[in-house]
Design a protein around this motif. Sequence first.
Motif: not given
Length: 391
Positions: A211-220
């Motif tokens: 739940n704490s995933l950040s879009s800044a760290n994801l390419k997708v």
Amino acid sequence: VSKQMLEQVLRELQPLCTAEQQFIEKFFQPSQDPADLQVPEVSVRPMFSPGQCPSPFHYLLFLLLFLRLEEPTTRLLSEIFSCLEPELRGFLDVCNKVHPFGCLQVLVTLNDSVFEMWGSSSALPSSFLNAVLGNMLLLAKSSFNKYIGTLCKEIEEAKMPSKMKGGILPSVSRFEEFVDFSEEVFRTARRRGELDKAHLRLAGSVFNSINSLSSANLKVNTDMVMMENFHHIHCFLCQKKIHCLEGKKREAKQMYSEHMEKYVIKYLGQPLEKLNHFFEGVKARVAQGVKEEEVSFQLAYSKQELRKVIEKYPGKEVKRALETLYRKIHKYLSPEENLLPVVWHAMEQEFIRQYQEFEDLIQRCYAGSGIAMDFTTEDLLSYFNSITLSH
């Protein structure tokens, strides 16, 4: 290997300690009043001649004779086996370090050994060994809980791989590795209360991590990654059938569904982006109090503007846009999760829902204008079906 060694040590300790306890209770009768004790007469003649070295037997006999007879059995055994508990502590420490999940094996082995001893008719009710193993069991539980706390912290504080492209997160894989190993270790265990608590703590940490995933760290798309990982956990828990995690299984299914819906809606805005934007504006005007039949008199939402937007989306262009969308989804979804058919079907349903909403708005706000989109619901079904079959 460490598990087998620990079991062997415990098996050999029990008869030794039990025999020693029985001897002390029979020979010294420490539970009786000291005045009533019948102490065997012992000759005071020298047991060995001058210059002769005493044997180990003589040392033991001297020890037994000089022990205070009024001391309880446990005190006597503690004196005789004074090194037992420190040695066991050191041995357990080694067992914990042999394997990353070594503390699980130690906990189960001690738990089973203690319960087997308590349930054995040959074991003495106030066994000295019971007390020692009880202390070791508390130590094992403490080590296990400490390890689980550390693992939870590592899972929650783990940094995402740089510019991660999606797929199953390392924290999810680690949780599954622990569950697989622990369920095998506890498969024949007499009790699993500590394990159930650990499962719940770890599941909570994994959910927090996702739940704490950040879009800044994801390419997708973040919702795509969250959808896949919650789906993965849900399938894993369905397979394992762990009673204490039933609530987490339902929660994972709910989160997977919510993020799939967000993912689908976000990506569906792209094939018909201008149409979406136009009709969002129409709905906003109606919500602000403009009568439906008067919307077309708004300059930005006139019949002429609607025709301009619709002309940008002929049927062939819509199908081409859907093909592009399918390839993009296929590229980023993890093949091992096999979510492509599910997501594509959900996109089809949402696309048709949006199309029907647009048709309804045209009928209500532009009645009698003769304006219609270049494709029908049947055309859309045909587009989706042909794309599915061609891939």
